[in-house]
Design an enzyme around this catalytic site. Structure first.
Site, mmCIF file in Angstrom:
data_model
loop_
_atom_site.group_PDB
_atom_site.id
_atom_site.type_symbol
_atom_site.label_atom_id
_atom_site.label_comp_id
_atom_site.label_asym_id
_atom_site.label_seq_id
_atom_site.Cartn_x
_atom_site.Cartn_y
_atom_site.Cartn_z
ATOM 1 N N HIS A 270 36.941 39.584 47.529
ATOM 2 C CA HIS A 270 35.845 40.484 48.038
ATOM 3 C C HIS A 270 36.471 42.011 48.020
ATOM 4 C CE1 HIS A 270 33.897 42.245 51.555
ATOM 5 N NE2 HIS A 270 33.117 41.109 51.371
ATOM 6 N N GLU A 328 30.890 33.148 51.230
ATOM 7 C CA GLU A 328 30.181 32.545 50.745
ATOM 8 C C GLU A 328 30.477 30.909 50.480
ATOM 9 O OE1 GLU A 328 27.461 33.857 50.327
ATOM 10 O OE2 GLU A 328 27.231 35.157 49.107
HETATM 11 N N1 ACO Z 1 37.645 34.677 40.361
HETATM 12 C C1 ACO Z 1 38.389 35.030 39.442
HETATM 13 N N2 ACO Z 1 39.039 36.529 39.174
HETATM 14 C C2 ACO Z 1 38.560 37.285 40.257
HETATM 15 C C3 ACO Z 1 37.580 36.778 41.102
HETATM 16 C C4 ACO Z 1 37.105 35.707 41.227
HETATM 17 N N3 ACO Z 1 36.313 35.172 42.299
HETATM 18 N N4 ACO Z 1 37.354 38.092 41.788
HETATM 19 C C5 ACO Z 1 37.953 39.111 41.379
HETATM 20 N N5 ACO Z 1 38.730 38.742 40.331
HETATM 21 C C6 ACO Z 1 39.580 39.380 39.549
HETATM 22 C C7 ACO Z 1 38.887 40.390 38.454
HETATM 23 O O1 ACO Z 1 38.537 39.445 37.025
HETATM 24 C C8 ACO Z 1 39.690 41.443 38.085
HETATM 25 O O2 ACO Z 1 40.946 41.170 37.282
HETATM 26 P P1 ACO Z 1 41.254 41.979 36.192
HETATM 27 O O3 ACO Z 1 42.126 42.952 37.229
HETATM 28 O O4 ACO Z 1 42.319 41.240 35.760
HETATM 29 O O5 ACO Z 1 40.457 42.610 35.483
HETATM 30 C C9 ACO Z 1 40.213 41.687 39.570
HETATM 31 O O6 ACO Z 1 40.282 40.352 40.151
HETATM 32 C C10 ACO Z 1 39.703 42.745 40.470
HETATM 33 O O7 ACO Z 1 38.323 42.440 40.230
HETATM 34 P P2 ACO Z 1 37.157 43.518 40.669
HETATM 35 O O8 ACO Z 1 35.904 43.010 39.986
HETATM 36 O O9 ACO Z 1 37.684 44.926 40.363
HETATM 37 O O10 ACO Z 1 36.999 43.267 42.173
HETATM 38 P P3 ACO Z 1 35.653 43.809 43.176
HETATM 39 O O11 ACO Z 1 36.251 44.328 44.345
HETATM 40 O O12 ACO Z 1 34.669 44.540 42.191
HETATM 41 O O13 ACO Z 1 34.973 42.422 43.104
HETATM 42 C C11 ACO Z 1 33.787 40.557 44.013
HETATM 43 C C12 ACO Z 1 34.542 41.759 44.419
HETATM 44 C C13 ACO Z 1 32.370 41.103 43.355
HETATM 45 C C14 ACO Z 1 33.388 39.821 45.176
HETATM 46 C C15 ACO Z 1 34.575 39.680 43.102
HETATM 47 O O14 ACO Z 1 35.688 39.177 43.803
HETATM 48 C C16 ACO Z 1 33.748 38.372 42.594
HETATM 49 O O15 ACO Z 1 33.279 38.494 41.563
HETATM 50 N N6 ACO Z 1 33.821 37.350 43.220
HETATM 51 C C17 ACO Z 1 33.184 36.212 42.876
HETATM 52 C C18 ACO Z 1 31.556 36.209 43.477
HETATM 53 C C19 ACO Z 1 31.530 35.983 45.072
HETATM 54 O O16 ACO Z 1 32.226 35.314 45.466
HETATM 55 N N7 ACO Z 1 30.525 36.865 45.535
HETATM 56 C C20 ACO Z 1 30.202 36.968 46.905
HETATM 57 C C21 ACO Z 1 30.997 37.930 47.417
HETATM 58 S S1 ACO Z 1 30.843 37.987 49.363
HETATM 59 C C22 ACO Z 1 29.600 38.757 49.712
HETATM 60 O O17 ACO Z 1 29.193 39.771 49.140
HETATM 61 C C23 ACO Z 1 28.646 38.117 50.591
#
Ligand code: ACO
Length: 392
Positions: A270, A328
């Site tokens: 998140h 989620e």
């Molecule tokens: N699975 C694996 N790796 C992940 C995940 C995940 N769910 N989430 C983040 N990471 C990793 C990224 O690949 C990144 O790795 P790196 O530093 O090696 O490149 C690091 O963690 C940071 O990720 P960001 O994308 O910079 O984090 P951001 O804050 O932008 O993302 C998000 C938040 C979009 C929710 C992300 O965690 C994600 O894609 N989760 C999966 C989708 C999801 O569950 N969405 C629902 C969100 S809740 C809501 O909106 C109601």
């Protein structure tokens, strides 16, 4: 001089709101003064809407007034039904149909150019009241079934389930969905809420703000994750059945596979929460209650086992990113537990979040500031015009 670029606006505070406070380090969510755990399992959705719009809980007369008003706006205009029929012929996704359907509600607005507080409060009621009818009508049309007329004697939540399934829902199912709707109604400056505030900050109308927000919610990085999160649990279950290995062993392998191929595990991570999303706790408890009383208790246990492994393996593969369970993951369990099809998870999220969007839109009108950030330029400079005949 250009200030530092805040990519993704992470950590940028753009406004103040009395609607919700998200504390990502403490894992706390306040909705209009109430800790989430205090409000979500107890309130009706109509009470939460009243709270967001008026900054206090209604007394019984006020609540009855809102319930009656909302019930009176549940039916959708024939033009909306006709458009949903056309969308069903094209087999559009329920989120696309939801977006299109909400847009058509402006057709029956008595005075589209009026932007008073009173007119916008009425629009908020109309949109919130009609949203479940749009989704349920579309779902039935998409599946070759006749739409079900709303029942004004049922609560907002019970009526939504009734219009989907053409039968009166069990009170436990109503309570579980109501807890879900209350849990996700508002959440600080998330992408869809921000979109709605940007749109109306130009003094555009509430319908435009809500339609834009639905578009933002559709993406898997925001509201589109619960379906895939549930699919993952089923997938891991199936693999375990086939291989004879345990759920935790299969979950471990699954996470490594997905992450090594550059994928993300849906329902984890998140932007703001760096500890467990408090909404996951509230929904986890609601799911467990629901499954204990009726349904697949094993699914709950399997989901907990998968969750534990995912968090552990993500910490190993992505150290320091603090990727925890988000809302989620348990949304999927609650909504699946009441028999809702996966394709309706995100529209159901929207049916709830429209409460938050509408309240933020009202706040934004009061704030009356155009939201207009800046961008850095990283393109070419000093290009010379080449006539078309001389271009290669
Ligand atoms: N699975 C694996 N790796 C992940 C995940 C995940 N769910 N989430 C983040 N990471 C990793 C990224 O690949 C990144 O790795 P790196 O530093 O090696 O490149 C690091 O963690 C940071 O990720 P960001 O994308 O910079 O984090 P951001 O804050 O932008 O993302 C998000 C938040 C979009 C929710 C992300 O965690 C994600 O894609 N989760 C999966 C989708 C999801 O569950 N969405 C629902 C969100 S809740 C809501 O909106 C109601």
């Amino acid at each position: 001089m250009m200030s530092e670029i805040a990519r993704g606006l992470a950590g940028v505070v753009v406004t103040e709101t009395r609607l919700s406070r998200v504390d990502g380090e403490a894992g706390e969510l306040i909705i209009a003064g109430f800790p989430l755990e205090e409000l979500a399992p107890k309130a009706t959705f109509e009470e939460v809407l009243y709270l967001l719009w008026n900054d206090r809980l209604p007394n019984s007369k006020e609540l009855e007034g809102l319930q009656l008003e909302m019930a009176s706006f549940r039916s959708i205009p024939p033009a909306t039904v006709a458009i949903l029929q056309a969308a069903a012929q094209r087999k559009l996704s329920p989120m696309d149909a939801f977006r299109i359907g909400v847009d058509t509600l402006s057709l029956s607005d008595p005075n589209p150019s009026e932007n008073s507080r009173e007119a916008n409060e009425r629009r908020a009621v109309v949109i919130l009241a009609a949203a479940p009818t749009i989704v349920a009508t579309y779902w039935r049309l998409l599946n070759g079934q006749d739409p079900v007329d709303p029942d004004p004697n049922l609560s907002h939540t019970a009526n939504y389930l009734y219009m989907l399934n053409a039968e009166k829902p069990h009170p436990d199912a109503v309570r579980a969905v109501e807890t879900y709707l209350n849990t996700v109604v508002d959440h600080g400056m998330n992408a869809s809420t921000f979109s709605s505030r940007v749109i109306v900050s130009t003094q555009s109308d509430m319908f435009s703000g809500i339609v834009g927000a639905i578009g933002a919610l559709k993406g898997p990085l925001h509201g589109g994750a619960p379906g895939p999160a549930l699919d993952m649990v089923y997938d891991i279950r199936e693999r375990a059945n086939g291989s004879g290995r345990s759920i935790p062993e299969e979950a471990d392998a699954y996470v490594r596979d997905v992450v090594s191929s550059g994928g993300r595990i849906m329902g984890f991570g998140h932007r703001v929460y760096k500890v467990r999303d408090p909404r996951a706790d509230v929904l986890g408890a609601a799911a467990e209650k629901l499954f204990r009383e009726a349904g697949d208790a094993q699914l709950c246990e399997d989901a907990r086992a998968v969750e534990e492994v995912v968090v552990r393996v993500l910490e190993e593969l992505k150290p320091g990113r603090r990727l925890q369970t988000n809302v989620e993951f348990y949304t999927a369990l609650v909504l699946h537990g009441v028999g809702m099809p996966t394709d309706l998870f995100t529209p159901t999220f929207g049916i709830s979040r429209a409460g938050g969007w509408s309240a933020h839109i009202l706040e934004q009108y009061d704030e009356a500031v155009l939201i207009r950030p800046q961008s850095g330029y990283n393109g070419e400079l000093g290009r010379k015009w080449v006539p078309l005949s001389e271009r290669k």
